[in-house]
Design a protein around this motif. Structure first.
Motif, short mmCIF file in Angstrom:
data_model
loop_
_atom_site.label_atom_id
_atom_site.label_comp_id
_atom_site.label_asym_id
_atom_site.label_seq_id
_atom_site.Cartn_x
_atom_site.Cartn_y
_atom_site.Cartn_z
N PRO A 221 0.80 -1.23 0.00
CA PRO A 221 0.00 0.00 0.00
C PRO A 221 0.83 1.28 0.00
O PRO A 221 0.33 2.33 -0.38
CB PRO A 221 -0.81 -0.12 1.30
CG PRO A 221 -0.02 -1.06 2.17
CD PRO A 221 0.62 -2.02 1.23
N ASP A 225 0.28 5.26 -1.98
CA ASP A 225 -0.08 6.28 -1.00
C ASP A 225 0.73 7.54 -1.26
O ASP A 225 1.96 7.54 -1.18
CB ASP A 225 0.19 5.76 0.42
CG ASP A 225 -0.58 6.52 1.49
OD1 ASP A 225 -0.80 7.72 1.30
OD2 ASP A 225 -0.95 5.90 2.51
N ARG A 227 0.61 10.30 0.49
CA ARG A 227 0.88 11.08 1.70
C ARG A 227 2.35 10.96 2.13
O ARG A 227 3.10 10.13 1.60
CB ARG A 227 -0.04 10.61 2.83
CG ARG A 227 -1.51 10.92 2.59
CD ARG A 227 -2.39 10.31 3.67
NE ARG A 227 -2.45 8.84 3.57
CZ ARG A 227 -3.11 8.06 4.42
NH1 ARG A 227 -3.76 8.60 5.44
NH2 ARG A 227 -3.12 6.75 4.25
N LYS A 229 5.00 9.55 4.23
CA LYS A 229 4.96 8.22 4.85
C LYS A 229 6.03 8.06 5.93
O LYS A 229 7.23 8.10 5.64
CB LYS A 229 5.13 7.15 3.78
CG LYS A 229 3.97 7.10 2.79
CD LYS A 229 4.17 6.08 1.70
CE LYS A 229 5.11 6.58 0.61
NZ LYS A 229 4.50 7.64 -0.20
N LYS A 253 -2.28 14.88 14.11
CA LYS A 253 -3.56 15.16 13.42
C LYS A 253 -4.26 16.35 14.08
O LYS A 253 -4.86 17.18 13.39
CB LYS A 253 -4.45 13.92 13.45
CG LYS A 253 -3.89 12.74 12.66
CD LYS A 253 -3.74 13.07 11.18
CE LYS A 253 -3.15 11.89 10.41
NZ LYS A 253 -2.97 12.19 8.98
N VAL A 261 0.90 9.69 7.15
CA VAL A 261 0.45 8.33 7.42
C VAL A 261 1.63 7.58 8.04
O VAL A 261 2.78 7.81 7.68
CB VAL A 261 -0.03 7.62 6.13
CG1 VAL A 261 1.06 7.54 5.08
CG2 VAL A 261 -0.59 6.23 6.45
N TYR A 263 3.14 3.80 8.84
CA TYR A 263 3.08 2.36 8.59
C TYR A 263 4.02 1.62 9.55
O TYR A 263 5.17 2.03 9.73
CB TYR A 263 3.49 2.05 7.14
CG TYR A 263 2.46 2.42 6.11
CD1 TYR A 263 1.42 1.54 5.80
CD2 TYR A 263 2.53 3.63 5.42
CE1 TYR A 263 0.47 1.87 4.84
CE2 TYR A 263 1.58 3.97 4.47
CZ TYR A 263 0.55 3.08 4.18
OH TYR A 263 -0.39 3.41 3.23
N GLU A 284 -7.63 4.62 12.00
CA GLU A 284 -7.53 3.41 11.19
C GLU A 284 -6.93 3.66 9.80
O GLU A 284 -6.26 2.78 9.25
CB GLU A 284 -8.90 2.75 11.04
CG GLU A 284 -9.47 2.16 12.31
CD GLU A 284 -10.33 3.14 13.08
OE1 GLU A 284 -11.13 2.70 13.91
OE2 GLU A 284 -10.21 4.38 12.84
N LYS A 285 -7.15 4.84 9.24
CA LYS A 285 -6.62 5.14 7.90
C LYS A 285 -5.27 5.86 7.96
O LYS A 285 -4.67 6.10 6.91
CB LYS A 285 -7.63 5.99 7.13
CG LYS A 285 -8.93 5.25 6.81
CD LYS A 285 -9.88 6.12 5.99
CE LYS A 285 -11.16 5.38 5.67
NZ LYS A 285 -12.10 6.24 4.89
N ASP A 286 -4.84 6.18 9.15
CA ASP A 286 -3.62 6.99 9.30
C ASP A 286 -2.49 6.27 10.00
O ASP A 286 -1.33 6.67 9.90
CB ASP A 286 -3.94 8.27 10.07
CG ASP A 286 -5.06 9.06 9.45
OD1 ASP A 286 -4.91 9.47 8.29
OD2 ASP A 286 -6.11 9.24 10.11
N ILE A 288 -1.24 2.44 10.26
CA ILE A 288 -1.56 1.18 9.59
C ILE A 288 -0.56 0.09 9.97
O ILE A 288 0.66 0.25 9.77
CB ILE A 288 -1.60 1.38 8.06
CG1 ILE A 288 -2.67 2.42 7.71
CG2 ILE A 288 -1.87 0.05 7.35
CD1 ILE A 288 -2.62 2.92 6.29
#
Length: 397
Positions: A221, A225, A227, A229, A253, A261, A263, A284-286, A288
């Protein structure tokens, strides 16, 4: 030719296991015959083991250390099952009395202590035996060798162990190898009487292998993406501070930094707690979790900033690997951090807290100039250190 035994637990995905793979790849097999004793033949890194090292057969009693109590009882290994129960009960009790954040180290000591009478000795005698992962009771008590060596990979000033039990074990080793100067110093702050036998032997790294692995896989992913990372490769455990990372992302945030994001590559006992924390903050989306990955290097390669949010470390293998892949680095100020990062040259060190992590990430996110300078420095640095094994050869001889 010298006969060498190297012992460790298994080859699950982890920094210590990666360093063992590199060590075996760099060994001088023309002068040394190497036997590898893994307590359990499991883990994705099994296929990476150098075939010139002879893998000894799995011994059921030692394989038990990677099995649950329920499995042991089903296999009718009742004595080992009872020893496991006793170690957990006693460690939990002492942990509560001492208000310990992580009584797991003491539990492992007790587990070995109670199990030792039921564990078989190896028949063969060696010129040297190397215990690669604490606790080192197998090599200390169950191996015949002219010389014995043990590795330390963690910051002993931050973990609770029974000092008397440990000293009895360390007394059976000729040399103790710390993976960094800071790791050695923290160890000696707890065991100053072992100074004469404690030395530094860094984890063996292979830049060629890491770069090759980074080019062979895909980053899933991360590739799609757009964004900014953040990437971390670590166990999901108290020591690695992933819970601090989740809280730091919440703060970022709240500060309005929406284009971020984070990971995480890894697995571990804190997974359920971390998932619950992520959900409670609506991240949950930020934030991972990618789970266990045999090849973490494409993920590191695809990240914009490598972050190590640990509470304590000996010397994090992943930080060096991220440098090899040319990434700007941010690590928390765990006690051994200065041995990993030279502040402002090959990375930045931030306070070990959600606020400290958030401040460090925000600073690097907003400054392309700082990130570029850090990345340029690590790209021109040679991190190959196979020569470290020369120290081991001298100890063996």
């Amino acid at each position: 030719m010298k006969k060498i035994l190297i012992a460790s637990y298994d080859m699950e995905v982890g920094g210590v296991e990666r360093s063992l793979v590199s060590m075996l790849d760099h060994f001088d097999y023309d002068r040394h015959s190497v036997d590898l004793m893994l307590y359990k033949h499991q883990g994705e890194f099994m296929e990476l083991l150098n075939r010139r090292a002879r893998l000894l057969e799995e011994v059921p009693q030692y394989a038990s250390f990677r099995k649950s109590i329920g499995q042991l009882l089903k296999e009718r290994q009742f004595g080992l099952g009872v020893s496991r129960v006793l170690s957990k009960v006693n460690a939990d009790l002492i942990g509560r009395l001492r208000k310990s954040a992580e009584p797991g180290y003491f539990q492992m000591q007790l587990m070995w202590k109670y199990a030792l009478p039921m564990l078989p000795k190896l028949d063969e005698e060696y010129d040297a035996a190397i215990s690669y992962l604490w606790p080192h009771y197998f090599v200390a008590d169950k191996i015949r060798a002219k010389r014995k060596f043990a590795w330390i990979h963690t910051d002993y000033s931050t973990v609770e162990t029974n000092r008397t039990m440990d000293l009895k074990m360390w007394a059976k080793f000729d040399r103790i190898a710390a993976v960094s100067e800071a790791c050695r110093d923290s160890f000696l702050s707890k065991y100053p009487e072992l100074a004469d036998k404690t030395d530094i032997l860094e984890n063996i790294t292979s830049p060629e292998f890491i770069k090759r692995m980074a080019s062979q896989g895909d980053a899933g992913p991360l590739q799609a993406d757009d964004r900014f990372k953040l990437i971390t490769v670590a166990r999901l455990s108290h020591a690695k501070g992933i819970d601090q990372a989740v809280k730091a992302m919440k703060l970022l945030k709240e500060r309005g930094l929406r284009d971020l994001v984070w990971y995480i590559v890894g697995y571990g006992g804190d997974e359920a707690m971390i998932k619950e924390l992520i959900a409670s903050y609506g991240l949950e989306k930020d934030f991972i979790l990618l789970g266990k990955q045999t090849n973490p290097y494409p993920y590191i390669q695809a990240g914009d900033l490598y972050v190590q949010p640990s509470r304590y470390e000996g010397k994090a293998v992943t930080v060096t690997e991220a440098k090899i892949l040319g990434k700007p680095i941010l690590i928390t100020n765990y006690p051994t951090a200065p041995s990993q990062v030279e502040e402002g040259k090959d990375g930045l060190i931030c306070q070990s807290s959600p606020e400290g992590l958030a401040d460090g990430i925000e600073k690097l996110y907003k400054s392309h100039e700082i990130r570029s300078r850090l990345a340029a420095y690590v790209r021109q640095t040679n991190y190959s250190n196979g020569y470290e094994l020369d120290k081991l050869y001298k100890w063996i001889s």
